[in-house]
Write a protein that holds these residues in place. Structure first.
Motif, PDB file in Angstrom:
ATOM      1  N   HIS A  41      13.595  -5.902  -7.119  1.00 45.89           N
ATOM      2  CA  HIS A  41      13.090  -5.218  -8.323  1.00 45.89           C
ATOM      3  C   HIS A  41      13.785  -5.923  -9.479  1.00 45.89           C
ATOM      4  O   HIS A  41      15.008  -5.919  -9.560  1.00 45.89           O
ATOM      5  CB  HIS A  41      13.458  -3.738  -8.277  1.00 45.89           C
ATOM      6  CG  HIS A  41      13.166  -2.996  -9.552  1.00 45.89           C
ATOM      7  ND1 HIS A  41      13.451  -1.679  -9.699  1.00 45.89           N
ATOM      8  CD2 HIS A  41      12.626  -3.383 -10.729  1.00 45.89           C
ATOM      9  CE1 HIS A  41      13.098  -1.267 -10.904  1.00 45.89           C
ATOM     10  NE2 HIS A  41      12.603  -2.295 -11.544  1.00 45.89           N
TER      11      HIS A  41
ATOM     12  N   GLU B 280       7.082  -5.290   1.813  1.00 48.31           N
ATOM     13  CA  GLU B 280       7.872  -4.289   1.119  1.00 48.31           C
ATOM     14  C   GLU B 280       8.557  -4.943  -0.072  1.00 48.31           C
ATOM     15  O   GLU B 280       8.635  -6.174  -0.163  1.00 48.31           O
ATOM     16  CB  GLU B 280       8.897  -3.648   2.049  1.00 48.31           C
ATOM     17  CG  GLU B 280       9.906  -4.619   2.632  1.00 48.31           C
ATOM     18  CD  GLU B 280      10.792  -3.979   3.700  1.00 48.31           C
ATOM     19  OE1 GLU B 280      10.681  -2.768   3.940  1.00 48.31           O
ATOM     20  OE2 GLU B 280      11.600  -4.712   4.287  1.00 48.31           O
ATOM     21  N   MET B 281       9.054  -4.112  -0.985  1.00 46.00           N
ATOM     22  CA  MET B 281       9.778  -4.621  -2.135  1.00 46.00           C
ATOM     23  C   MET B 281      11.141  -5.139  -1.669  1.00 46.00           C
ATOM     24  O   MET B 281      11.909  -4.406  -1.071  1.00 46.00           O
ATOM     25  CB  MET B 281       9.968  -3.512  -3.183  1.00 46.00           C
ATOM     26  CG  MET B 281      10.675  -4.006  -4.407  1.00 46.00           C
ATOM     27  SD  MET B 281      11.053  -2.772  -5.724  1.00 46.00           S
ATOM     28  CE  MET B 281      10.127  -1.344  -5.346  1.00 46.00           C
TER      29      MET B 281
ATOM     30  N   ALA C 174       7.942  -9.168  -3.485  1.00 47.68           N
ATOM     31  CA  ALA C 174       7.729  -8.573  -2.166  1.00 47.68           C
ATOM     32  C   ALA C 174       7.980  -9.607  -1.080  1.00 47.68           C
ATOM     33  O   ALA C 174       8.009 -10.814  -1.340  1.00 47.68           O
ATOM     34  CB  ALA C 174       6.298  -8.038  -2.055  1.00 47.68           C
TER      35      ALA C 174
ATOM     36  N   GLU D 233       7.774  -7.014   5.769  1.00 44.91           N
ATOM     37  CA  GLU D 233       8.554  -5.843   6.167  1.00 44.91           C
ATOM     38  C   GLU D 233       9.666  -6.251   7.123  1.00 44.91           C
ATOM     39  O   GLU D 233       9.457  -7.058   8.027  1.00 44.91           O
ATOM     40  CB  GLU D 233       7.662  -4.798   6.834  1.00 44.91           C
ATOM     41  CG  GLU D 233       6.825  -4.022   5.857  1.00 44.91           C
ATOM     42  CD  GLU D 233       6.022  -2.916   6.521  1.00 44.91           C
ATOM     43  OE1 GLU D 233       6.073  -2.749   7.759  1.00 44.91           O
ATOM     44  OE2 GLU D 233       5.321  -2.214   5.779  1.00 44.91           O
TER      45      GLU D 233
ATOM     46  N   MET E  98       0.876  -3.836  -0.825  1.00 47.64           N
ATOM     47  CA  MET E  98       1.998  -4.243   0.024  1.00 47.64           C
ATOM     48  C   MET E  98       1.878  -3.599   1.400  1.00 47.64           C
ATOM     49  O   MET E  98       2.108  -4.264   2.414  1.00 47.64           O
ATOM     50  CB  MET E  98       3.340  -3.853  -0.620  1.00 47.64           C
ATOM     51  CG  MET E  98       3.731  -4.721  -1.787  1.00 47.64           C
ATOM     52  SD  MET E  98       5.436  -4.436  -2.350  1.00 47.64           S
ATOM     53  CE  MET E  98       5.436  -2.689  -2.727  1.00 47.64           C
ATOM     54  N   ASP E  99       1.508  -2.331   1.443  1.00 48.69           N
ATOM     55  CA  ASP E  99       1.350  -1.636   2.717  1.00 48.69           C
ATOM     56  C   ASP E  99       0.287  -2.315   3.573  1.00 48.69           C
ATOM     57  O   ASP E  99       0.485  -2.544   4.773  1.00 48.69           O
ATOM     58  CB  ASP E  99       0.994  -0.167   2.465  1.00 48.69           C
ATOM     59  CG  ASP E  99       1.052   0.661   3.722  1.00 48.69           C
ATOM     60  OD1 ASP E  99       2.052   0.567   4.466  1.00 48.69           O
ATOM     61  OD2 ASP E  99       0.089   1.417   3.971  1.00 48.69           O
TER      62      ASP E  99
ATOM     63  N   TRP F 187       1.462   0.554 -10.217  1.00 49.28           N
ATOM     64  CA  TRP F 187       2.415   0.652  -9.123  1.00 49.28           C
ATOM     65  C   TRP F 187       1.730   1.182  -7.866  1.00 49.28           C
ATOM     66  O   TRP F 187       1.965   0.684  -6.759  1.00 49.28           O
ATOM     67  CB  TRP F 187       3.606   1.519  -9.497  1.00 49.28           C
ATOM     68  CG  TRP F 187       4.495   1.793  -8.320  1.00 49.28           C
ATOM     69  CD1 TRP F 187       4.786   2.995  -7.783  1.00 49.28           C
ATOM     70  CD2 TRP F 187       5.158   0.823  -7.495  1.00 49.28           C
ATOM     71  NE1 TRP F 187       5.600   2.840  -6.682  1.00 49.28           N
ATOM     72  CE2 TRP F 187       5.845   1.517  -6.489  1.00 49.28           C
ATOM     73  CE3 TRP F 187       5.244  -0.555  -7.512  1.00 49.28           C
ATOM     74  CZ2 TRP F 187       6.601   0.887  -5.510  1.00 49.28           C
ATOM     75  CZ3 TRP F 187       5.992  -1.190  -6.538  1.00 49.28           C
ATOM     76  CH2 TRP F 187       6.668  -0.472  -5.552  1.00 49.28           C
ATOM     77  N   LEU F 188       0.861   2.174  -8.008  1.00 52.76           N
ATOM     78  CA  LEU F 188       0.145   2.718  -6.850  1.00 52.76           C
ATOM     79  C   LEU F 188      -0.704   1.631  -6.197  1.00 52.76           C
ATOM     80  O   LEU F 188      -0.716   1.493  -4.965  1.00 52.76           O
ATOM     81  CB  LEU F 188      -0.725   3.905  -7.273  1.00 52.76           C
ATOM     82  CG  LEU F 188      -1.516   4.580  -6.167  1.00 52.76           C
ATOM     83  CD1 LEU F 188      -0.605   5.155  -5.091  1.00 52.76           C
ATOM     84  CD2 LEU F 188      -2.392   5.694  -6.756  1.00 52.76           C
TER      85      LEU F 188
ATOM     86  N   ASP G 219       1.676  -0.857  -4.448  1.00 51.71           N
ATOM     87  CA  ASP G 219       2.255  -0.235  -3.266  1.00 51.71           C
ATOM     88  C   ASP G 219       1.249  -0.232  -2.107  1.00 51.71           C
ATOM     89  O   ASP G 219       1.596  -0.558  -0.964  1.00 51.71           O
ATOM     90  CB  ASP G 219       2.718   1.181  -3.595  1.00 51.71           C
ATOM     91  CG  ASP G 219       3.570   1.787  -2.498  1.00 51.71           C
ATOM     92  OD1 ASP G 219       4.488   1.108  -2.003  1.00 51.71           O
ATOM     93  OD2 ASP G 219       3.301   2.950  -2.131  1.00 51.71           O
ATOM     94  N   ARG G 220       0.013   0.103  -2.398  1.00 57.38           N
ATOM     95  CA  ARG G 220      -1.033   0.093  -1.359  1.00 57.38           C
ATOM     96  C   ARG G 220      -1.293  -1.319  -0.850  1.00 57.38           C
ATOM     97  O   ARG G 220      -1.491  -1.531   0.346  1.00 57.38           O
ATOM     98  CB  ARG G 220      -2.322   0.691  -1.915  1.00 57.38           C
ATOM     99  CG  ARG G 220      -2.256   2.182  -2.087  1.00 57.38           C
ATOM    100  CD  ARG G 220      -3.530   2.729  -2.660  1.00 57.38           C
ATOM    101  NE  ARG G 220      -3.483   4.179  -2.756  1.00 57.38           N
ATOM    102  CZ  ARG G 220      -4.301   4.897  -3.474  1.00 57.38           C
ATOM    103  NH1 ARG G 220      -5.266   4.319  -4.187  1.00 57.38           N
ATOM    104  NH2 ARG G 220      -4.188   6.213  -3.513  1.00 57.38           N
TER     105      ARG G 220
END
Length: 142
Positions: free
Chosen positions: A77, A73-74, A29, A32, A67-68, A60-61, A64-65
Protein backbone atom coordinates in the motif's frame (compact mmCIF):
# COMPACT_ATOMS: atom_id res chain seq x y z
CA UNK A 1 12.20 -6.58 4.14
CA UNK A 2 10.45 -5.42 0.99
CA UNK A 3 12.01 -6.44 -2.32
CA UNK A 4 10.45 -4.64 -5.28
CA UNK A 5 11.36 -4.07 -8.91
CA UNK A 6 12.69 -0.66 -9.91
CA UNK A 7 10.02 -0.31 -12.64
CA UNK A 8 7.28 -0.55 -9.97
CA UNK A 9 9.01 2.01 -7.74
CA UNK A 10 9.37 4.31 -10.75
CA UNK A 11 5.62 4.04 -11.42
CA UNK A 12 4.87 4.89 -7.78
CA UNK A 13 7.13 7.94 -7.96
CA UNK A 14 5.59 9.02 -11.29
CA UNK A 15 2.09 8.76 -9.77
CA UNK A 16 3.19 10.75 -6.72
CA UNK A 17 4.71 13.48 -8.89
CA UNK A 18 1.63 13.60 -11.15
CA UNK A 19 -0.78 14.03 -8.21
CA UNK A 20 1.42 16.57 -6.37
CA UNK A 21 0.51 18.77 -4.52
CA UNK A 22 -2.15 16.25 -3.40
CA UNK A 23 -1.17 12.92 -1.88
CA UNK A 24 -1.17 10.02 -4.31
CA UNK A 25 -2.16 6.51 -3.25
CA UNK A 26 -2.42 3.02 -4.63
CA UNK A 27 -1.33 -0.56 -4.25
CA UNK A 28 0.96 -3.12 -5.77
CA UNK A 29 -0.67 -6.53 -5.90
CA UNK A 30 0.92 -9.93 -6.18
CA UNK A 31 0.01 -13.62 -6.17
CA UNK A 32 -1.81 -14.78 -3.04
CA UNK A 33 0.62 -16.14 -0.45
CA UNK A 34 3.57 -14.41 -2.09
CA UNK A 35 5.61 -11.47 -0.87
CA UNK A 36 6.48 -10.45 -4.43
CA UNK A 37 4.65 -7.32 -5.66
CA UNK A 38 4.03 -7.51 -9.40
CA UNK A 39 1.03 -5.42 -10.52
CA UNK A 40 0.94 -1.65 -10.04
CA UNK A 41 -2.53 -0.21 -9.41
CA UNK A 42 -2.84 3.54 -9.00
CA UNK A 43 -5.90 4.61 -7.04
CA UNK A 44 -7.81 7.86 -6.82
CA UNK A 45 -7.30 9.83 -3.64
CA UNK A 46 -10.95 10.49 -2.81
CA UNK A 47 -9.89 13.25 -0.38
CA UNK A 48 -7.87 15.17 -3.01
CA UNK A 49 -5.80 16.52 -0.16
CA UNK A 50 -2.12 17.42 0.28
CA UNK A 51 -2.17 15.95 3.80
CA UNK A 52 -4.49 12.93 3.69
CA UNK A 53 -5.38 10.07 1.38
CA UNK A 54 -8.26 7.65 1.15
CA UNK A 55 -9.10 5.22 -1.65
CA UNK A 56 -12.23 5.97 -3.64
CA UNK A 57 -14.66 3.35 -2.28
CA UNK A 58 -16.17 2.33 -5.65
CA UNK A 59 -12.75 2.05 -7.23
CA UNK A 60 -11.44 0.03 -4.26
CA UNK A 61 -14.38 -2.40 -4.50
CA UNK A 62 -13.64 -2.94 -8.19
CA UNK A 63 -9.91 -3.47 -7.57
CA UNK A 64 -10.60 -5.82 -4.64
CA UNK A 65 -12.91 -7.96 -6.80
CA UNK A 66 -10.36 -7.96 -9.62
CA UNK A 67 -7.58 -9.12 -7.27
CA UNK A 68 -9.85 -11.85 -5.91
CA UNK A 69 -10.66 -13.06 -9.44
CA UNK A 70 -6.92 -13.11 -10.27
CA UNK A 71 -5.89 -14.88 -7.03
CA UNK A 72 -3.96 -11.78 -6.01
CA UNK A 73 -3.67 -9.79 -2.81
CA UNK A 74 -2.32 -6.41 -1.77
CA UNK A 75 1.42 -6.70 -1.09
CA UNK A 76 2.20 -2.95 -0.96
CA UNK A 77 0.00 0.00 0.00
CA UNK A 78 1.72 3.18 -1.10
CA UNK A 79 1.05 6.86 -0.66
CA UNK A 80 2.95 10.10 -0.93
CA UNK A 81 3.82 12.88 1.46
CA UNK A 82 3.99 16.20 -0.34
CA UNK A 83 5.85 18.39 2.12
CA UNK A 84 7.29 16.07 4.76
CA UNK A 85 9.71 13.19 4.90
CA UNK A 86 8.74 9.64 3.92
CA UNK A 87 7.78 8.68 7.47
CA UNK A 88 4.30 7.75 8.73
CA UNK A 89 2.28 10.69 10.02
CA UNK A 90 0.15 10.50 13.17
CA UNK A 91 -2.83 9.75 10.91
CA UNK A 92 -0.88 6.96 9.17
CA UNK A 93 0.16 5.47 12.51
CA UNK A 94 -3.41 5.62 13.80
CA UNK A 95 -4.58 3.68 10.76
CA UNK A 96 -1.77 1.15 11.08
CA UNK A 97 -2.76 0.52 14.69
CA UNK A 98 -6.44 0.07 13.78
CA UNK A 99 -8.06 -3.28 13.17
CA UNK A 100 -8.48 -2.32 9.50
CA UNK A 101 -4.77 -2.50 8.68
CA UNK A 102 -3.38 -5.84 7.53
CA UNK A 103 0.02 -6.26 9.26
CA UNK A 104 1.32 -8.35 6.33
CA UNK A 105 1.07 -5.38 3.92
CA UNK A 106 4.16 -3.27 3.31
CA UNK A 107 3.46 0.48 3.71
CA UNK A 108 5.58 2.36 1.22
CA UNK A 109 5.78 6.14 1.48
CA UNK A 110 7.32 8.40 -1.13
CA UNK A 111 8.09 12.03 -0.33
CA UNK A 112 7.72 14.51 -3.18
CA UNK A 113 8.82 17.53 -1.12
CA UNK A 114 12.04 17.76 -3.16
CA UNK A 115 11.16 18.37 -6.82
CA UNK A 116 14.38 16.67 -8.00
CA UNK A 117 14.75 13.64 -5.76
CA UNK A 118 12.14 11.31 -4.30
CA UNK A 119 12.64 9.75 -0.89
CA UNK A 120 11.14 6.24 -0.69
CA UNK A 121 10.85 4.19 2.52
CA UNK A 122 8.85 1.19 3.67
CA UNK A 123 7.25 0.37 7.02
CA UNK A 124 5.35 -2.37 8.78
CA UNK A 125 3.49 -2.57 12.05
CA UNK A 126 5.25 -4.94 14.46
CA UNK A 127 3.80 -5.55 17.94
CA UNK A 128 1.88 -2.29 17.80
CA UNK A 129 4.89 -0.23 16.73
CA UNK A 130 5.79 1.24 13.35
CA UNK A 131 9.06 -0.26 12.18
CA UNK A 132 11.00 0.84 9.12
CA UNK A 133 12.01 -2.15 7.07
CA UNK A 134 14.81 -2.66 4.60
CA UNK A 135 13.78 -1.66 1.10
CA UNK A 136 15.60 -3.56 -1.65
CA UNK A 137 15.02 -2.25 -5.17
CA UNK A 138 16.01 -4.75 -7.86
CA UNK A 139 16.09 -4.51 -11.62
CA UNK A 140 14.24 -7.81 -11.95
CA UNK A 141 13.04 -10.66 -9.72
CA UNK A 142 14.66 -13.15 -12.11
Amino acid sequence: MLTIERALVNKIIEHARADHPDEACGIVAGPEGSDRPTRFISMTNAQRSPTYHDFDSKEWLQVDREMDANDEEMIVHYHSHTSTEAYPSRTDIGYLRSSLADPRVHRLIVSTRDPHEAEVRSYRMVDGEVVEEELVIVESYA
